[in-house]
Scaffold this motif. Structure first.
Motif, PDB file in Angstrom:
ATOM      1  N   VAL A  25      37.119 -50.900 -31.054  1.00  0.00           N
ATOM      2  CA  VAL A  25      37.180 -49.841 -32.057  1.00  0.00           C
ATOM      3  C   VAL A  25      38.221 -50.230 -33.107  1.00  0.00           C
ATOM      4  N   PHE A  26      37.791 -50.334 -34.353  1.00  0.00           N
ATOM      5  CA  PHE A  26      38.707 -50.575 -35.460  1.00  0.00           C
ATOM      6  C   PHE A  26      38.964 -49.260 -36.178  1.00  0.00           C
ATOM      7  N   THR A  27      40.236 -48.849 -36.241  1.00  0.00           N
ATOM      8  CA  THR A  27      40.625 -47.744 -37.102  1.00  0.00           C
ATOM      9  C   THR A  27      41.149 -48.365 -38.402  1.00  0.00           C
ATOM     10  N   ALA A  28      41.814 -47.585 -39.231  1.00  0.00           N
ATOM     11  CA  ALA A  28      42.293 -48.110 -40.507  1.00  0.00           C
ATOM     12  C   ALA A  28      43.357 -49.179 -40.344  1.00  0.00           C
ATOM     13  N   VAL A  70      42.325 -61.408 -42.213  1.00  0.00           N
ATOM     14  CA  VAL A  70      42.901 -60.352 -41.391  1.00  0.00           C
ATOM     15  C   VAL A  70      44.076 -60.923 -40.617  1.00  0.00           C
ATOM     16  N   TYR A  71      45.124 -60.122 -40.474  1.00  0.00           N
ATOM     17  CA  TYR A  71      46.361 -60.552 -39.823  1.00  0.00           C
ATOM     18  C   TYR A  71      46.644 -59.655 -38.631  1.00  0.00           C
ATOM     19  N   PHE A  72      46.822 -60.277 -37.454  1.00  0.00           N
ATOM     20  CA  PHE A  72      47.165 -59.552 -36.225  1.00  0.00           C
ATOM     21  C   PHE A  72      48.574 -59.959 -35.814  1.00  0.00           C
ATOM     22  N   THR A  78      41.482 -51.404 -46.503  1.00  0.00           N
ATOM     23  CA  THR A  78      41.691 -51.105 -45.088  1.00  0.00           C
ATOM     24  C   THR A  78      40.450 -50.556 -44.396  1.00  0.00           C
ATOM     25  N   GLY A  79      39.445 -50.106 -45.159  1.00  0.00           N
ATOM     26  CA  GLY A  79      38.280 -49.515 -44.523  1.00  0.00           C
ATOM     27  C   GLY A  79      37.173 -50.490 -44.201  1.00  0.00           C
ATOM     28  N   GLN A  80      37.351 -51.757 -44.515  1.00  0.00           N
ATOM     29  CA  GLN A  80      36.271 -52.731 -44.347  1.00  0.00           C
ATOM     30  C   GLN A  80      35.813 -52.895 -42.903  1.00  0.00           C
ATOM     31  N   LEU A  81      36.739 -52.814 -41.956  1.00  0.00           N
ATOM     32  CA  LEU A  81      36.409 -53.084 -40.563  1.00  0.00           C
ATOM     33  C   LEU A  81      36.245 -51.822 -39.725  1.00  0.00           C
ATOM     34  N   VAL A  82      36.576 -50.668 -40.268  1.00  0.00           N
ATOM     35  CA  VAL A  82      36.558 -49.429 -39.481  1.00  0.00           C
ATOM     36  C   VAL A  82      35.192 -49.190 -38.855  1.00  0.00           C
ATOM     37  N   GLY A  83      35.196 -48.901 -37.555  1.00  0.00           N
ATOM     38  CA  GLY A  83      33.951 -48.607 -36.862  1.00  0.00           C
ATOM     39  C   GLY A  83      34.013 -48.963 -35.391  1.00  0.00           C
ATOM     40  N   THR A 138      48.926 -64.066 -35.546  1.00  0.00           N
ATOM     41  CA  THR A 138      47.735 -64.863 -35.804  1.00  0.00           C
ATOM     42  C   THR A 138      46.925 -64.284 -36.952  1.00  0.00           C
ATOM     43  N   GLY A 139      46.426 -65.160 -37.797  1.00  0.00           N
ATOM     44  CA  GLY A 139      45.563 -64.728 -38.878  1.00  0.00           C
ATOM     45  C   GLY A 139      44.172 -65.283 -38.668  1.00  0.00           C
ATOM     46  N   GLY A 140      43.228 -64.766 -39.411  1.00  0.00           N
ATOM     47  CA  GLY A 140      41.867 -65.246 -39.311  1.00  0.00           C
ATOM     48  C   GLY A 140      41.054 -64.775 -40.498  1.00  0.00           C
ATOM     49  N   HIS A 141      39.813 -65.182 -40.513  1.00  0.00           N
ATOM     50  CA  HIS A 141      38.884 -64.748 -41.551  1.00  0.00           C
ATOM     51  C   HIS A 141      37.775 -63.935 -40.914  1.00  0.00           C
ATOM     52  N   PHE A 142      37.240 -62.988 -41.669  1.00  0.00           N
ATOM     53  CA  PHE A 142      36.142 -62.195 -41.146  1.00  0.00           C
ATOM     54  C   PHE A 142      35.011 -62.135 -42.167  1.00  0.00           C
ATOM     55  N   SER A 143      33.816 -61.917 -41.634  1.00  0.00           N
ATOM     56  CA  SER A 143      32.636 -61.768 -42.472  1.00  0.00           C
ATOM     57  C   SER A 143      31.615 -60.949 -41.704  1.00  0.00           C
ATOM     58  N   PHE A 144      30.599 -60.478 -42.415  1.00  0.00           N
ATOM     59  CA  PHE A 144      29.525 -59.731 -41.776  1.00  0.00           C
ATOM     60  C   PHE A 144      28.208 -60.467 -41.976  1.00  0.00           C
ATOM     61  N   ALA A 145      27.399 -60.520 -40.925  1.00  0.00           N
ATOM     62  CA  ALA A 145      26.027 -61.004 -41.001  1.00  0.00           C
ATOM     63  C   ALA A 145      25.162 -59.840 -40.542  1.00  0.00           C
TER      64      ALA A 145
END
Length: 204
Positions: A77-80, A135-137, A30-35, A159-166
């Motif tokens: 803002v993404f929380t947990a 990720v699922y919204f 759950t902490g991957q997107l927090v920030g 809706t679902g989707g995929h996330f990644s970081f660059a």
């Protein structure tokens, strides 16, 4: 076909209505997107088709378009367990291709210049990470209200989707497919819309 609704409605793909109850199954980290993030831009590819049958003949219209937003504003803002968009707004200017297929006549292809400005909007949605990169919204992508903004037909699928970081950039990709009834000059019709969207956010 309401050809404008698929393109003028970009805000729905990104940020729409308020959050809904989270009915997904927790999983992942759950902490991957927090920030805190700055909204960089949104890109879309849209393919929509409408077919209508009258006196045994079927005609169709296909609309193909896409855009990358400009004059982008706002933060996320993404929380947990929640994503909150603040003042998300942007503009786009694009050309859409319309292909008409009418029995007994040659296929007609035309191009239309479409542009719009989406005013700054704030909203929020619960989310759940599944596995390592999904990720699922439950309310749609970051609170999607409808793929067809400006349309009287409400569409708000989970809706679902995929996330990644660059580096410091968070990239969320999603696909929204929907079918709904329409009316073409008094004749019942069916519209199929496929939207692929990529959201890019810069971590602060």
């Amino acid at each position: 076909m309401r050809k404008y609704t698929f393109l003028v409605a970009a805000g729905c793909v990104m940020l729409g209505v308020a959050c809904r109850k989270n009915t997904s199954t927790p999983g992942g980290q759950t902490g991957q997107l927090v920030g805190n993030y700055t909204f960089l831009y949104l890109t879309t590819n849209i393919n929509a088709s409408e077919s209508v049958t009258y006196l045994g003949q079927t005609a169709s219209v296909v609309l193909v378009g896409g855009y990358k937003t400009v004059q982008n504003t706002g933060t996320v803002v993404f929380t947990a367990d929640s994503a909150m968009g603040n003042g998300i707004g942007y503009s786009y200017d694009t050309t859409a291709m319309e292909i008409k297929n009418i029995p007994g006549t040659p296929t007609d292809t035309s191009y239309q210049q479409l542009s719009d400005t989406v005013p700054a909007t704030s909203s929020s949605s619960k989310y759940t990470i599944i596995g390592t990169d999904s990720v699922y919204f439950p309310g749609g992508v970051l609170g999607t209200g409808s793929v067809l903004a400006g349309s009287p037909i409400p569409v708000a699928p989970p809706t679902g989707g995929h996330f990644s970081f660059a580096g410091d950039t968070l990239i969320i990709t999603t696909r929204i497919n929907t079918t709904y009834p329409d009316n073409s000059l008094g004749v019942p019709a069916t519209v199929n819309a496929n939207v692929n969207a990529t959201i890019k956010l810069l971590k602060q």
